[in-house]
Scaffold this motif. Structure first.
Motif, mmCIF file in Angstrom:
data_model
loop_
_atom_site.group_PDB
_atom_site.id
_atom_site.type_symbol
_atom_site.label_atom_id
_atom_site.label_comp_id
_atom_site.label_asym_id
_atom_site.label_seq_id
_atom_site.Cartn_x
_atom_site.Cartn_y
_atom_site.Cartn_z
ATOM 1 N N GLY A 115 -4.600 -11.092 10.647
ATOM 2 C CA GLY A 115 -3.308 -11.188 9.982
ATOM 3 C C GLY A 115 -3.107 -10.169 8.877
ATOM 4 N N MET A 116 -4.171 -9.472 8.480
ATOM 5 C CA MET A 116 -4.052 -8.458 7.440
ATOM 6 C C MET A 116 -3.304 -7.246 8.010
ATOM 7 S SD MET A 116 -7.053 -6.415 5.338
ATOM 8 C CE MET A 116 -7.523 -7.752 4.268
ATOM 9 N N PRO A 117 -2.264 -6.781 7.340
ATOM 10 C CA PRO A 117 -1.545 -5.601 7.824
ATOM 11 C C PRO A 117 -2.451 -4.363 7.867
ATOM 12 C CG PRO A 117 -0.271 -6.744 6.139
ATOM 13 C CD PRO A 117 -1.634 -7.349 6.144
ATOM 14 N N THR A 118 -2.148 -3.461 8.770
ATOM 15 C CA THR A 118 -2.946 -2.252 8.973
ATOM 16 C C THR A 118 -3.145 -1.473 7.681
ATOM 17 O OG1 THR A 118 -2.197 -2.079 11.258
ATOM 18 C CG2 THR A 118 -3.033 -0.074 10.251
ATOM 19 N N ASP A 119 -2.074 -1.234 6.947
ATOM 20 C CA ASP A 119 -2.194 -0.452 5.710
ATOM 21 C C ASP A 119 -3.053 -1.159 4.677
ATOM 22 O OD1 ASP A 119 -0.702 1.585 6.787
ATOM 23 O OD2 ASP A 119 1.111 1.167 5.624
ATOM 24 N N ASP A 120 -2.964 -2.482 4.598
ATOM 25 C CA ASP A 120 -3.808 -3.227 3.658
ATOM 26 C C ASP A 120 -5.277 -3.114 4.050
ATOM 27 O OD1 ASP A 120 -1.498 -3.952 2.352
ATOM 28 O OD2 ASP A 120 -1.544 -6.055 2.979
ATOM 29 N N ALA A 121 -5.552 -3.173 5.347
ATOM 30 C CA ALA A 121 -6.931 -3.033 5.828
ATOM 31 C C ALA A 121 -7.468 -1.636 5.505
ATOM 32 C CB ALA A 121 -7.008 -3.306 7.323
ATOM 33 N N LYS A 122 -6.631 -0.622 5.665
ATOM 34 C CA LYS A 122 -7.054 0.742 5.339
ATOM 35 C C LYS A 122 -7.346 0.879 3.852
ATOM 36 C CE LYS A 122 -4.797 3.157 9.133
ATOM 37 N NZ LYS A 122 -3.794 4.142 9.544
ATOM 38 N N ARG A 123 -6.468 0.327 3.022
ATOM 39 C CA ARG A 123 -6.680 0.392 1.566
ATOM 40 C C ARG A 123 -7.968 -0.330 1.167
ATOM 41 N NH1 ARG A 123 -1.232 -0.929 1.706
ATOM 42 N NH2 ARG A 123 0.088 0.870 1.353
ATOM 43 N N ALA A 124 -8.197 -1.501 1.741
ATOM 44 C CA ALA A 124 -9.399 -2.272 1.430
ATOM 45 C C ALA A 124 -10.653 -1.522 1.880
ATOM 46 C CB ALA A 124 -9.333 -3.650 2.082
ATOM 47 N N TYR A 125 -10.586 -0.870 3.035
ATOM 48 C CA TYR A 125 -11.721 -0.082 3.537
ATOM 49 C C TYR A 125 -12.017 1.069 2.580
ATOM 50 C CZ TYR A 125 -14.740 2.458 6.767
ATOM 51 O OH TYR A 125 -15.815 3.100 7.341
ATOM 52 N N VAL A 126 -10.977 1.789 2.193
ATOM 53 C CA VAL A 126 -11.130 2.924 1.278
ATOM 54 C C VAL A 126 -11.741 2.457 -0.045
ATOM 55 C CG1 VAL A 126 -9.848 4.609 -0.110
ATOM 56 C CG2 VAL A 126 -9.317 4.337 2.319
ATOM 57 N N GLN A 127 -11.263 1.346 -0.570
ATOM 58 C CA GLN A 127 -11.763 0.823 -1.835
ATOM 59 C C GLN A 127 -13.228 0.406 -1.710
ATOM 60 O OE1 GLN A 127 -9.644 -2.601 -3.282
ATOM 61 N NE2 GLN A 127 -10.456 -2.386 -5.337
#
Length: 85
Positions: free
Chosen positions: A66-78
């Motif tokens: 359910g996590m949006p793609t952009d949120d997942a990318k931001r979390a990965y980067v962080q």
């Protein structure tokens, strides 16, 4: 390509080039965020008890469903930025 996509791709490359093992929990979290960012929600059946690695990966990925793609990318980067180099 957006700035987020470029940052995500750079983080993926940096993680793949890691020499020091960040530990199982971090690797599972990175896996889950990567899969969510690139493939969306987990699908298919959960692996059985005879496949503990597949089961752990499935469960980790399912935890970010359910996590949006952009949120997942931001979390990965962080998360990747916090790894020791």
């Amino acid at each position: 390509m957006s700035d987020l996509d470029a940052e995500f791709d750079a983080s993926v490359s940096a993680v793949n080039g890691q020499v020091k093992d960040p530990g199982t929990e971090i690797k599972l979290r990175l896996y889950a965020l990567y899969k969510q960012a690139t493939s969306g929600d987990v699908d298919g059946r959960r692996p059985g008890f005879t496949n503990p690695v597949g089961r752990a990966k499935y469960d980790s990925w399912a935890s970010v469903a359910g996590m949006p793609t952009d949120d997942a990318k931001r979390a990965y980067v962080q998360l990747a930025a916090g790894l020791p180099h």
